[in-house]
Scaffold this motif. Structure first.
Motif, PDB file in Angstrom:
ATOM      1  N   LEU A   1      48.049  47.243  46.804  1.00  0.00           N
ATOM      2  CA  LEU A   1      47.555  47.589  48.134  1.00  0.00           C
ATOM      3  C   LEU A   1      46.726  46.447  48.732  1.00  0.00           C
ATOM      4  N   THR A   2      45.887  45.819  47.917  1.00  0.00           N
ATOM      5  CA  THR A   2      45.105  44.666  48.385  1.00  0.00           C
ATOM      6  C   THR A   2      46.020  43.525  48.795  1.00  0.00           C
ATOM      7  N   LEU A   3      47.051  43.292  48.011  1.00  0.00           N
ATOM      8  CA  LEU A   3      48.013  42.231  48.343  1.00  0.00           C
ATOM      9  C   LEU A   3      48.731  42.541  49.654  1.00  0.00           C
ATOM     10  N   ALA A   4      49.091  43.797  49.858  1.00  0.00           N
ATOM     11  CA  ALA A   4      49.773  44.179  51.095  1.00  0.00           C
ATOM     12  C   ALA A   4      48.895  43.902  52.305  1.00  0.00           C
ATOM     13  N   ARG A   5      47.611  44.172  52.175  1.00  0.00           N
ATOM     14  CA  ARG A   5      46.678  43.930  53.280  1.00  0.00           C
ATOM     15  C   ARG A   5      46.556  42.429  53.563  1.00  0.00           C
TER      16      ARG A   5
ATOM     17  N   GLU B   1      70.119  39.376  39.068  1.00  0.00           N
ATOM     18  CA  GLU B   1      70.409  40.481  39.971  1.00  0.00           C
ATOM     19  C   GLU B   1      69.509  41.657  39.628  1.00  0.00           C
ATOM     20  N   LEU B   2      68.846  42.209  40.637  1.00  0.00           N
ATOM     21  CA  LEU B   2      67.859  43.277  40.446  1.00  0.00           C
ATOM     22  C   LEU B   2      68.383  44.588  40.997  1.00  0.00           C
ATOM     23  N   ASP B   3      68.302  45.631  40.188  1.00  0.00           N
ATOM     24  CA  ASP B   3      68.595  46.994  40.640  1.00  0.00           C
ATOM     25  C   ASP B   3      67.312  47.551  41.263  1.00  0.00           C
ATOM     26  N   CYS B   4      67.323  47.782  42.553  1.00  0.00           N
ATOM     27  CA  CYS B   4      66.117  48.161  43.295  1.00  0.00           C
ATOM     28  C   CYS B   4      65.926  49.676  43.412  1.00  0.00           C
ATOM     29  N   THR B   5      66.674  50.472  42.670  1.00  0.00           N
ATOM     30  CA  THR B   5      66.610  51.934  42.827  1.00  0.00           C
ATOM     31  C   THR B   5      65.194  52.457  42.643  1.00  0.00           C
ATOM     32  N   ASN B   6      64.565  52.129  41.530  1.00  0.00           N
ATOM     33  CA  ASN B   6      63.223  52.660  41.250  1.00  0.00           C
ATOM     34  C   ASN B   6      62.164  52.001  42.137  1.00  0.00           C
ATOM     35  N   LEU B   7      62.332  50.738  42.479  1.00  0.00           N
ATOM     36  CA  LEU B   7      61.385  50.058  43.355  1.00  0.00           C
ATOM     37  C   LEU B   7      61.367  50.706  44.732  1.00  0.00           C
ATOM     38  N   MET B   8      62.546  51.020  45.265  1.00  0.00           N
ATOM     39  CA  MET B   8      62.625  51.654  46.573  1.00  0.00           C
ATOM     40  C   MET B   8      62.001  53.045  46.544  1.00  0.00           C
ATOM     41  N   ALA B   9      62.210  53.764  45.454  1.00  0.00           N
ATOM     42  CA  ALA B   9      61.645  55.110  45.345  1.00  0.00           C
ATOM     43  C   ALA B   9      60.121  55.063  45.296  1.00  0.00           C
ATOM     44  N   LEU B  10      59.554  54.114  44.535  1.00  0.00           N
ATOM     45  CA  LEU B  10      58.103  54.017  44.435  1.00  0.00           C
ATOM     46  C   LEU B  10      57.496  53.586  45.770  1.00  0.00           C
ATOM     47  N   ARG B  11      58.120  52.654  46.424  1.00  0.00           N
ATOM     48  CA  ARG B  11      57.595  52.223  47.712  1.00  0.00           C
ATOM     49  C   ARG B  11      57.614  53.362  48.726  1.00  0.00           C
ATOM     50  N   ASP B  12      58.707  54.134  48.777  1.00  0.00           N
ATOM     51  CA  ASP B  12      58.775  55.273  49.693  1.00  0.00           C
ATOM     52  C   ASP B  12      57.685  56.297  49.374  1.00  0.00           C
ATOM     53  N   GLU B  13      57.398  56.455  48.083  1.00  0.00           N
ATOM     54  CA  GLU B  13      56.376  57.424  47.667  1.00  0.00           C
ATOM     55  C   GLU B  13      54.967  56.997  48.095  1.00  0.00           C
ATOM     56  N   LEU B  14      54.711  55.687  48.078  1.00  0.00           N
ATOM     57  CA  LEU B  14      53.370  55.176  48.377  1.00  0.00           C
ATOM     58  C   LEU B  14      53.167  54.807  49.839  1.00  0.00           C
ATOM     59  N   LYS B  15      54.217  54.772  50.622  1.00  0.00           N
ATOM     60  CA  LYS B  15      54.128  54.318  52.005  1.00  0.00           C
ATOM     61  C   LYS B  15      53.128  55.121  52.821  1.00  0.00           C
TER      62      LYS B  15
ATOM     63  N   ASP C   1      50.578  56.978  51.793  1.00  0.00           N
ATOM     64  CA  ASP C   1      49.204  56.753  51.348  1.00  0.00           C
ATOM     65  C   ASP C   1      48.675  55.417  51.857  1.00  0.00           C
ATOM     66  N   ALA C   2      49.517  54.386  51.823  1.00  0.00           N
ATOM     67  CA  ALA C   2      49.095  53.075  52.320  1.00  0.00           C
ATOM     68  C   ALA C   2      48.836  53.107  53.817  1.00  0.00           C
ATOM     69  N   GLN C   3      49.669  53.862  54.553  1.00  0.00           N
ATOM     70  CA  GLN C   3      49.510  53.935  55.998  1.00  0.00           C
ATOM     71  C   GLN C   3      48.194  54.607  56.374  1.00  0.00           C
ATOM     72  N   GLN C   4      47.777  55.588  55.578  1.00  0.00           N
ATOM     73  CA  GLN C   4      46.502  56.248  55.836  1.00  0.00           C
ATOM     74  C   GLN C   4      45.327  55.279  55.709  1.00  0.00           C
ATOM     75  N   GLN C   5      45.498  54.247  54.908  1.00  0.00           N
ATOM     76  CA  GLN C   5      44.453  53.235  54.746  1.00  0.00           C
ATOM     77  C   GLN C   5      44.662  52.043  55.670  1.00  0.00           C
ATOM     78  N   GLY C   6      45.580  52.186  56.623  1.00  0.00           N
ATOM     79  CA  GLY C   6      45.813  51.147  57.604  1.00  0.00           C
ATOM     80  C   GLY C   6      46.607  49.971  57.088  1.00  0.00           C
ATOM     81  N   VAL C   7      47.417  50.197  56.044  1.00  0.00           N
ATOM     82  CA  VAL C   7      48.174  49.105  55.432  1.00  0.00           C
ATOM     83  C   VAL C   7      49.666  49.406  55.521  1.00  0.00           C
TER      84      VAL C   7
END
Length: 494
Positions: A378-382, A291-305, A307-313
């Motif tokens: 970011l490369t993996l997301a693309r 079982e994974l606590d996603c609290t920090n993962l969700m926060a990091l993803r929201d923080e980077l979203k 920046d990733a969108q600006q690069q078209g990802v």
């Protein structure tokens, strides 16, 4: 005259389904010209001609299933002298063998090359069986025949009989016989074949459909040779314990014929069915769950979203899981291994190619991202976005679906709370990612245990116990949790 055969398009591709012919008999073709459309291992491709010439005869029809190296067509090279036709009286043994090869049809469920039938593998080929006993899963009644009377003439040669005999549980039938059986509602497994090695022909199907059902009178002793083939219960430890009989065939309830919709069992659905059935029969599958606590993962993803969108990802959670899995696979190489059964060796790979399961309208496909351990989030997301789009538009190339060393399946995207995926050999493991759900959990704050509401997710690791010990599987999944519960560690570990 040259044979146009189905080439080896990828390591895991063992057969292809003919979707359409792009040329007709008599057409002139050039080298590199597409000649037919084939679905192989869930991918649709146009096959180019490896040489030029004139299409003399198309050996397969639309809907046929052809093994790798099976003959698709006969091509006459332009300028080549036409061979002199032989009468039946002067036909050579070589010609008879060639005609036999042309008549050969697909062995249902076969993963073997047509040019090497001895390598055909049945689903239960690993179970021991004496040659004298014959197949333990015979689905056709043996006719009662008088004992043969010896004659001075030499009997027909049986050389190569073991190579051309179908493996247990497989049925030889020409495509036209299979089509006729479907049209008449006849199970091909119940039809006695009159062709070589028991191959079923259209006349056999017609005769079976017209034959009256034979019932044994109550006062007559049982006649197993002529009764409807029913597998008796095998004694424990007997040689007929395996393989078990096939499940009962589906029959439409009387009066409900108009309330059914039927579609051909082919394409992606058939390929997926065969692959997963073979996977469960030929590996020792089990699983472990965390079982994974996603609290920090969700926060990091929201923080980077942004920046990733600006690069078209479009940044989803999946690239984080792929990156974490690749790091853990380097630390626990058994989970990234394969079993080379032919060489009797375990193969430990120093590279990480991750398959990602994608749900499409046609069914499940698994494109592969290569060298994941050497790429950033970011490369993996693309690459995830690009491959997912190709999968849904059915434009993936065979090499984009080959060589996965491990797979990540994201069924949380459709709301699944927990699932247990099936490992597809030769890979040794697959990790399933599920939906994020808020739950009450016990956490430590200020040295005390408190109840808090946290976004939680179940992770499932299915693995092949032949290659991976339970302890290593648990440590692998714990490593993934350790990385994702504080996802900044991905930077340090990567």
């Amino acid at each position: 005259m040259r044979d146009l055969t189905l080439p080896t398009l990828a390591e895991s591709v063992v057969e292809g389904e003919i979707l359409s012919w792009l040329v007709e008999e008599g057409d002139l073709i050039e080298e590199g010209q597409p000649v037919l459309e084939v679905m192989t291992d869930k991918v649709t491709v146009e096959l180019p001609a490896p040489f030029g010439g004139r299409i003399v005869k198309r050996m397969v029809q639309v809907g046929d299933i052809v093994p790798v190296h099976g003959v698709l067509a006969q091509v006459e090279e332009v300028g080549a002298q036409a061979p002199v036709a032989q009468s039946p009286a002067t036909a050579t043994p070589e010609r008879a063998a060639a005609e036999m090869k042309d008549e050969r049809s697909i062995i249902e469920g076969s993963a073997a090359k047509q040019s090497d039938p001895g390598k055909a593998k049945a689903a239960f080929a690993g179970f021991n069986r004496s040659a004298a006993a014959g197949p333990a899963v015979a689905t056709k009644p043996a006719p009662i025949m008088p004992a043969p009377i010896p004659t001075p003439s030499a009997p027909p040669s049986t050389a190569g009989l073991a190579e051309t005999s179908p493996a247990p549980g497989q049925i030889r039938a020409v495509p036209s016989a299979r089509r006729l059986a479907r049209e008449l509602g006849v199970s091909i497994a119940e039809v006695m074949g009159s062709g070589p090695n028991g191959r079923v022909r259209p006349g056999d199907v017609q005769a079976h459909a017209q034959a009256p059902q034979v019932q044994t009178p109550p006062t007559q002793a049982p006649q197993p040779q002529t009764s409807v083939p029913v597998q008796p219960a095998a004694k424990s430890g007997g040689s007929t314990d395996w393989p078990p009989t096939a499940p009962p065939a589906y029959r439409t309830p009387a009066g409900y014929e108009s309330r059914e919709t039927r579609t051909p069992f082919r394409g992606v659905r058939r390929a997926t069915s065969q692959g997963l059935l073979a996977a469960t029969l030929h590996s020792a599958q089990t699983h472990t769950i965390e079982e994974l606590d996603c609290t920090n993962l969700m926060a990091l993803r929201d923080e980077l979203k942004a920046d990733a969108q600006q690069q078209g990802v479009k940044l989803s959670y999946l690239p984080f899981f792929l990156k974490a899995a690749s790091i853990a696979l380097r630390e626990f190489p058994a989970v990234n291994s394969s079993l080379d059964t032919a060489a009797g060796e375990v193969v430990y790979k120093n590279f990480v190619h991750l398959g990602m399961a994608v749900n499409t309208e046609a069914g499940l496909v698994v494109p592969v991202i290569r060298d994941v351990d050497q790429k950033g989030v970011l490369t993996l997301a693309r690459e995830i976005s690009d491959l997912a789009e190709k999968a849904r538009s059915n434009t993936l190339k065979p090499q984009e679906m080959a060589d996965a060393t491990f797979t990540v399946s994201n069924i949380g995207s459709v709301g699944s709370m927990m699932g247990v995926p099936i490992v597809s050999p030769p890979a040794a493991g697959i990790m399933s990612v599920h939906s994020i759900t808020k739950r009450a959990v016990v956490i430590e704050q200020g040295g005390e245990d408190v109840i808090a509401i946290r976004p939680m997710m179940y992770l499932t690791l299915s693995f092949d116990h032949r290659l991976v010990d339970g302890a290593d599987a648990a440590r692998f999944l714990k490593k993934v949790l350790w990385l994702l519960e504080k996802p900044s560690r991905l930077v340090l570990q990567g």
